[in-house]
Write an enzyme that holds these catalytic residues in place. Structure first.
Site, short mmCIF file in Angstrom:
data_model
loop_
_atom_site.label_atom_id
_atom_site.label_comp_id
_atom_site.label_asym_id
_atom_site.label_seq_id
_atom_site.Cartn_x
_atom_site.Cartn_y
_atom_site.Cartn_z
N HIS A 89 -12.70 -21.47 33.10
CA HIS A 89 -11.35 -21.09 32.70
C HIS A 89 -10.32 -21.94 33.45
CE1 HIS A 89 -10.18 -18.17 36.18
NE2 HIS A 89 -11.10 -19.00 36.61
N HIS B 234 -5.01 -13.25 29.78
CA HIS B 234 -5.86 -14.33 30.30
C HIS B 234 -7.18 -14.33 29.54
CE1 HIS B 234 -6.96 -17.40 33.18
NE2 HIS B 234 -8.13 -16.81 33.36
N CYS C 68 -4.92 -21.26 29.99
CA CYS C 68 -6.20 -20.58 29.73
C CYS C 68 -6.59 -20.60 28.25
CB CYS C 68 -6.16 -19.16 30.26
SG CYS C 68 -4.96 -18.07 29.45
#
Length: 379
Positions: free
Chosen positions: A353, A341, A293
């Protein structure tokens, strides 16, 4: 009389054998023993089985719903994401400290050579004095008998004395620098070893969590895995809908209008990130063929000419924060309470993402996960 007694004894023996052989008694012989009398010590229970940190004991057969499984898998992957952030941070430290150790080693070599040169010059001066029979320069000039030569020589002597003093000061300074650099090198080497140890620990944690999640998912029947995937999508839709209805995004944005315009750098970052759609998630990945990520977001902003921290936690800690209602394409949305994240906002209530292992870079609802906050690299 004796014969009658023998017959009676034989009859009693046959009856006893018949009773022992009866099915009811045989069954009772294997039944659970009767309760222990009051006051008797209780039997010792076996010690509980120790599970890895974060792992829950399996529920009894048939009691764990697919929703429970979904949440457990989600939790395992989130813990893997946290470990991935720790791995990436340790990896950055290893690279930085490795470079510093190399630089310090080069400095040590340079200073060592400088000291060798200074020592050679000092040795040459000592040998010259030895050739002059150890007489001080002033004494040799007085013996020359020439006043002008004496005056000229005294000027040169003063210059030579200053040069010799400067040489000794330089030699002393270089030797002190050598000690300092040697100590710094040892410190950086210890820091490098510590960073490598943290990196290896995080690597093991990542593999353990991902392996547990994959094993849990693989234990399901094919139809249950399909239902599990639908449950994941349904949970994401519910979260996204609730987020949009909460008014977290400007009304025009949530309705699908353009919203706030991206900056020039933000536009380039979005272009880079969306061009990676379809590439696989790999923990530690920072392109060009795979990403995690924060690898995706950091490389996107690097392509836009704005280097940012490598990990989602550092991005949250160091980059300027903005209100969710004020976010624009290119901003980074940080997720979960531990900032494990990150996704890039692209407008229309969506992010691009790299979700998790087994998934590819994709578009998703910005509110499909728990938002911690928003940061703006080019604020």
């Amino acid at each position: 009389m004796n014969r009658r007694r023998c017959a009676a004894a034989a009859t009693s023996l046959v009856c006893a054998l018949a009773v022992l052989a009866s099915p009811d008694l045989t069954h009772r012989a294997y039944a659970a023993p009767p309760p222990a009398p009051a006051g008797s010590p209780s039997p010792v229970a076996p010690p509980p089985v120790e599970l890895p940190p974060g792992m829950s004991a399996p529920a009894a057969s048939g009691t764990k719903s697919l929703e429970d499984v979904r949440k457990e898998i989600e939790d395992l992957y989130q813990k893997a994401a946290s470990a991935t952030d720790a791995y990436n941070l340790a990896d950055e430290l290893v690279k930085k400290q490795s470079a510093e150790v190399v630089d310090l080693a080069g400095d040590l070599v340079r200073i060592g050579r400088r000291i060798d040169t200074l020592k050679a010059r000092a040795g040459a001066a000592a040998r010259a004095q030895y050739r002059d029979a150890g007489l001080p320069p002033e004494a040799r000039l007085m013996l020359a008998g020439d006043p002008q030569l004496f005056l000229d020589g005294m000027g040169r002597i003063k210059q030579g004395q200053k040069a010799a003093g400067d040489l000794l000061l330089e030699l002393t300074r270089q030797q002190e620098d050598l000690k300092t650099y040697a100590a710094d090198s040892a410190t950086h080497w210890e820091q490098l070893k510590a960073a490598r140890a943290k990196k290896e620990k995080a690597k093991k944690e990542i593999k353990k969590r991902i392996s547990a999640a994959k094993k849990l998912e693989a234990s399901l029947a094919k139809k249950d895995r399909e239902r599990l995937a639908e449950l994941e999508r349904a949970a994401a839709r519910r979260s996204q809908t609730a987020w949009l209805e909460s008014g977290a995004v400007a009304a025009a944005e949530s309705a699908g209008a353009a919203g706030l315009a991206a900056s020039e750098q933000g536009r380039k970052a979005v272009e880079f990130a969306t061009a990676q759609i379809g590439k696989p998630y790999v923990w530690g990945g920072a392109g060009p063929y795979s990403y995690d990520c924060s690898g995706l977001t950091s490389q996107a902003w690097l392509a836009a000419g704005r280097p940012i921290p490598r990990t989602s936690q550092e991005q949250w800690r160091l980059l300027p924060r903005v209100d969710i209602k004020d976010m624009r394409p290119g901003d980074l949305i940080i997720y979960h309470s531990d900032a494990s994240h990150v996704g890039m906002y692209v407008g229309d209530g969506r992010i691009v993402h790299a979700p998790r292992p087994g998934r590819n870079v994709t578009l998703a609802g910005a509110g499909s996960m728990v938002i911690l906050g928003v940061v703006r690299p080019d604020s």
